[in-house]
Design a protein around this motif. Sequence first.
Motif, PDB file in Angstrom:
ATOM      1  N   ASN A 217       0.812  -1.212   0.000  1.00  0.00           N
ATOM      2  CA  ASN A 217       0.000   0.000   0.000  1.00  0.00           C
ATOM      3  C   ASN A 217       0.848   1.267   0.000  1.00  0.00           C
ATOM      4  OD1 ASN A 217      -2.950  -0.753   0.006  1.00  0.00           O
ATOM      5  ND2 ASN A 217      -2.097  -2.144   1.533  1.00  0.00           N
ATOM      6  N   LEU A 218       2.014   1.219   0.609  1.00  0.00           N
ATOM      7  CA  LEU A 218       2.925   2.364   0.541  1.00  0.00           C
ATOM      8  C   LEU A 218       3.389   2.598  -0.891  1.00  0.00           C
ATOM      9  CD1 LEU A 218       5.050   1.838   3.773  1.00  0.00           C
ATOM     10  CD2 LEU A 218       3.485   3.739   3.299  1.00  0.00           C
ATOM     11  N   ALA A 219       3.638   1.510  -1.615  1.00  0.00           N
ATOM     12  CA  ALA A 219       4.029   1.646  -3.025  1.00  0.00           C
ATOM     13  C   ALA A 219       2.886   2.251  -3.848  1.00  0.00           C
ATOM     14  CB  ALA A 219       4.447   0.286  -3.592  1.00  0.00           C
ATOM     15  N   LEU A 220       1.660   1.844  -3.553  1.00  0.00           N
ATOM     16  CA  LEU A 220       0.512   2.411  -4.263  1.00  0.00           C
ATOM     17  C   LEU A 220       0.341   3.895  -3.934  1.00  0.00           C
ATOM     18  CD1 LEU A 220      -2.077  -0.492  -3.904  1.00  0.00           C
ATOM     19  CD2 LEU A 220      -0.758   0.152  -5.928  1.00  0.00           C
ATOM     20  N   LEU A 221       0.589   4.256  -2.686  1.00  0.00           N
ATOM     21  CA  LEU A 221       0.514   5.672  -2.308  1.00  0.00           C
ATOM     22  C   LEU A 221       1.580   6.487  -3.038  1.00  0.00           C
ATOM     23  CD1 LEU A 221      -0.175   5.540   1.534  1.00  0.00           C
ATOM     24  CD2 LEU A 221      -1.596   6.646  -0.201  1.00  0.00           C
ATOM     25  N   ALA A 222       2.777   5.939  -3.140  1.00  0.00           N
ATOM     26  CA  ALA A 222       3.852   6.627  -3.851  1.00  0.00           C
ATOM     27  C   ALA A 222       3.478   6.815  -5.322  1.00  0.00           C
ATOM     28  CB  ALA A 222       5.165   5.857  -3.714  1.00  0.00           C
TER      29      ALA A 222
ATOM     30  N   LEU B  41       2.992   6.630   8.083  1.00  0.00           N
ATOM     31  CA  LEU B  41       2.313   5.337   7.975  1.00  0.00           C
ATOM     32  C   LEU B  41       3.206   4.126   8.291  1.00  0.00           C
ATOM     33  CD1 LEU B  41      -0.577   4.467   7.439  1.00  0.00           C
ATOM     34  CD2 LEU B  41      -0.012   4.251   5.036  1.00  0.00           C
ATOM     35  N   PRO B  42       4.473   4.096   7.865  1.00  0.00           N
ATOM     36  CA  PRO B  42       5.298   2.932   8.224  1.00  0.00           C
ATOM     37  C   PRO B  42       5.519   2.783   9.728  1.00  0.00           C
ATOM     38  CG  PRO B  42       6.319   4.154   6.441  1.00  0.00           C
ATOM     39  CD  PRO B  42       5.170   4.983   6.946  1.00  0.00           C
ATOM     40  N   HIS B  43       5.446   3.890  10.462  1.00  0.00           N
ATOM     41  CA  HIS B  43       5.699   3.854  11.902  1.00  0.00           C
ATOM     42  C   HIS B  43       4.429   3.629  12.711  1.00  0.00           C
ATOM     43  CE1 HIS B  43       9.641   5.220  10.725  1.00  0.00           C
ATOM     44  NE2 HIS B  43       9.085   6.238  10.102  1.00  0.00           N
ATOM     45  N   VAL B  44       3.305   4.076  12.175  1.00  0.00           N
ATOM     46  CA  VAL B  44       2.023   3.933  12.862  1.00  0.00           C
ATOM     47  C   VAL B  44       0.980   3.460  11.843  1.00  0.00           C
ATOM     48  CG1 VAL B  44       0.380   5.052  14.425  1.00  0.00           C
ATOM     49  CG2 VAL B  44       2.717   5.934  14.271  1.00  0.00           C
ATOM     50  N   PRO B  45       1.102   2.191  11.383  1.00  0.00           N
ATOM     51  CA  PRO B  45       0.211   1.726  10.310  1.00  0.00           C
ATOM     52  C   PRO B  45      -1.266   1.686  10.685  1.00  0.00           C
ATOM     53  CG  PRO B  45       1.567  -0.079  11.140  1.00  0.00           C
ATOM     54  CD  PRO B  45       2.057   1.180  11.809  1.00  0.00           C
ATOM     55  N   GLU B  46      -1.571   1.605  11.971  1.00  0.00           N
ATOM     56  CA  GLU B  46      -2.986   1.557  12.358  1.00  0.00           C
ATOM     57  C   GLU B  46      -3.610   2.951  12.434  1.00  0.00           C
ATOM     58  OE1 GLU B  46      -0.264   1.732  15.703  1.00  0.00           O
ATOM     59  OE2 GLU B  46      -0.506   0.179  14.216  1.00  0.00           O
ATOM     60  N   ASP B  47      -2.810   3.999  12.275  1.00  0.00           N
ATOM     61  CA  ASP B  47      -3.317   5.361  12.294  1.00  0.00           C
ATOM     62  C   ASP B  47      -3.697   5.764  10.874  1.00  0.00           C
ATOM     63  OD1 ASP B  47      -4.023   7.892  13.073  1.00  0.00           O
ATOM     64  OD2 ASP B  47      -1.962   8.647  13.019  1.00  0.00           O
ATOM     65  N   ARG B  48      -4.898   5.401  10.457  1.00  0.00           N
ATOM     66  CA  ARG B  48      -5.307   5.587   9.062  1.00  0.00           C
ATOM     67  C   ARG B  48      -6.278   6.730   8.790  1.00  0.00           C
ATOM     68  NH1 ARG B  48      -5.789  -0.737   7.338  1.00  0.00           N
ATOM     69  NH2 ARG B  48      -3.665  -1.247   7.880  1.00  0.00           N
ATOM     70  N   PRO B  49      -6.733   7.479   9.780  1.00  0.00           N
ATOM     71  CA  PRO B  49      -7.684   8.558   9.473  1.00  0.00           C
ATOM     72  C   PRO B  49      -7.147   9.597   8.492  1.00  0.00           C
ATOM     73  CG  PRO B  49      -7.732   8.084  11.817  1.00  0.00           C
ATOM     74  CD  PRO B  49      -6.602   7.291  11.233  1.00  0.00           C
ATOM     75  N   LEU B  50      -5.881   9.954   8.587  1.00  0.00           N
ATOM     76  CA  LEU B  50      -5.314  10.914   7.638  1.00  0.00           C
ATOM     77  C   LEU B  50      -5.388  10.350   6.230  1.00  0.00           C
ATOM     78  CD1 LEU B  50      -3.888  13.528   6.863  1.00  0.00           C
ATOM     79  CD2 LEU B  50      -1.700  12.433   7.469  1.00  0.00           C
ATOM     80  N   GLY B  51      -5.090   9.070   6.075  1.00  0.00           N
ATOM     81  CA  GLY B  51      -5.171   8.434   4.757  1.00  0.00           C
ATOM     82  C   GLY B  51      -6.589   8.432   4.215  1.00  0.00           C
ATOM     83  N   GLN B  52      -7.554   8.109   5.076  1.00  0.00           N
ATOM     84  CA  GLN B  52      -8.958   8.151   4.648  1.00  0.00           C
ATOM     85  C   GLN B  52      -9.316   9.538   4.143  1.00  0.00           C
ATOM     86  OE1 GLN B  52     -11.547   6.949   7.832  1.00  0.00           O
ATOM     87  NE2 GLN B  52     -10.504   5.000   8.121  1.00  0.00           N
TER      88      GLN B  52
ATOM     89  N   LEU C  29      -8.399   2.193  -1.348  1.00  0.00           N
ATOM     90  CA  LEU C  29      -9.731   2.418  -0.781  1.00  0.00           C
ATOM     91  C   LEU C  29     -10.004   1.392   0.315  1.00  0.00           C
ATOM     92  CD1 LEU C  29     -11.768   3.106  -4.045  1.00  0.00           C
ATOM     93  CD2 LEU C  29     -10.863   4.783  -2.424  1.00  0.00           C
ATOM     94  N   TRP C  30      -9.660   0.147   0.044  1.00  0.00           N
ATOM     95  CA  TRP C  30      -9.869  -0.913   1.024  1.00  0.00           C
ATOM     96  C   TRP C  30      -8.921  -0.746   2.214  1.00  0.00           C
ATOM     97  CZ3 TRP C  30     -13.474  -4.096   2.375  1.00  0.00           C
ATOM     98  CH2 TRP C  30     -13.166  -5.124   3.267  1.00  0.00           C
ATOM     99  N   PHE C  31      -7.667  -0.463   1.944  1.00  0.00           N
ATOM    100  CA  PHE C  31      -6.649  -0.337   2.991  1.00  0.00           C
ATOM    101  C   PHE C  31      -7.055   0.726   4.018  1.00  0.00           C
ATOM    102  CE2 PHE C  31      -2.651   1.647   4.525  1.00  0.00           C
ATOM    103  CZ  PHE C  31      -2.117   0.550   5.188  1.00  0.00           C
ATOM    104  N   PHE C  32      -7.514   1.876   3.542  1.00  0.00           N
ATOM    105  CA  PHE C  32      -7.870   2.948   4.463  1.00  0.00           C
ATOM    106  C   PHE C  32      -9.278   2.795   5.020  1.00  0.00           C
ATOM    107  CE2 PHE C  32      -4.323   5.058   2.262  1.00  0.00           C
ATOM    108  CZ  PHE C  32      -3.536   5.291   3.373  1.00  0.00           C
ATOM    109  N   GLY C  33     -10.158   2.147   4.286  1.00  0.00           N
ATOM    110  CA  GLY C  33     -11.507   1.877   4.783  1.00  0.00           C
ATOM    111  C   GLY C  33     -12.297   3.133   5.078  1.00  0.00           C
ATOM    112  N   GLY C  34     -13.189   3.043   6.050  1.00  0.00           N
ATOM    113  CA  GLY C  34     -14.001   4.197   6.446  1.00  0.00           C
ATOM    114  C   GLY C  34     -14.757   4.792   5.282  1.00  0.00           C
ATOM    115  N   ASP C  35     -14.671   6.102   5.146  1.00  0.00           N
ATOM    116  CA  ASP C  35     -15.388   6.800   4.081  1.00  0.00           C
ATOM    117  C   ASP C  35     -14.903   6.406   2.691  1.00  0.00           C
ATOM    118  OD1 ASP C  35     -17.001   8.136   5.858  1.00  0.00           O
ATOM    119  OD2 ASP C  35     -15.785   9.965   5.877  1.00  0.00           O
ATOM    120  N   CYS C  36     -13.693   5.875   2.585  1.00  0.00           N
ATOM    121  CA  CYS C  36     -13.183   5.438   1.274  1.00  0.00           C
ATOM    122  C   CYS C  36     -14.042   4.324   0.680  1.00  0.00           C
ATOM    123  CB  CYS C  36     -11.738   4.953   1.391  1.00  0.00           C
ATOM    124  SG  CYS C  36     -10.564   6.237   1.857  1.00  0.00           S
ATOM    125  N   LEU C  37     -14.691   3.547   1.553  1.00  0.00           N
ATOM    126  CA  LEU C  37     -15.504   2.430   1.062  1.00  0.00           C
ATOM    127  C   LEU C  37     -16.742   2.904   0.304  1.00  0.00           C
ATOM    128  CD1 LEU C  37     -15.267  -0.002   4.106  1.00  0.00           C
ATOM    129  CD2 LEU C  37     -13.865   0.051   2.024  1.00  0.00           C
TER     130      LEU C  37
END
Length: 135
Positions: free
Chosen positions: A9-14, A48-59, A81-89
Motif C-alpha cells: 500500500n505504501l508503493a501504491l501511495l507513492a 504510515l510505516p511507523h504507525v500503520p494503524e493510524d489511518r484517518p489521515l489516509g482516509q 480504498l480498502w486499505f484505508f476503509g471508512g469513508d473510502c468504502l
Amino acid sequence: MATSYLDHNLALLAHLRSILIALGEAEQIPDDSHALFLERFDDLLESLPHVPEDRPLGQDLICQVFHRYPQVAHLVPRDLLWFFGGDCLHYMPDEEIALYQELDERRYAAEEAGEPFDWNMEKQLLALPENSPKH
C-alpha cells in the motif's frame, strides 16, 4: 514476489503521489492549495510505516483526491480504498467490497499459518471466473 501488505500500500501511495505531482506540473490545478495537499500526502507517507494503524489521515486524503482531483479519481488504486476503509468504502460497489473481504480473510489465514501471502496474485485468482481452475 510477496511483499508485506503495508509495503504494497505504501508503493501504491507513492504511485498516486506521482500522479498528483504530474497533475500539478501540467498546471491542471486551479489553486495554490495543491502544494499544501502534497505536504499532507508526504506526511502520510512518512508516518504510515511507523504507525500503520493510524489511518484517518489516509482516509481523509484519499477522499479528498476524489473531490479535489476528479480528473484522476479513476487512477486511485482500489487497494488503497480498502486499505484505508471508512469513508473510502463509499467509492466501492458492494461486489468489490466482498472481493476485498475475501482477500483479507485469505491474508489473515496465511498470516496465522505462517505462510507467505501475495496480495496481487490472490486478487487475480479471486477475479477469475467461477469455472476457472484455481490453485
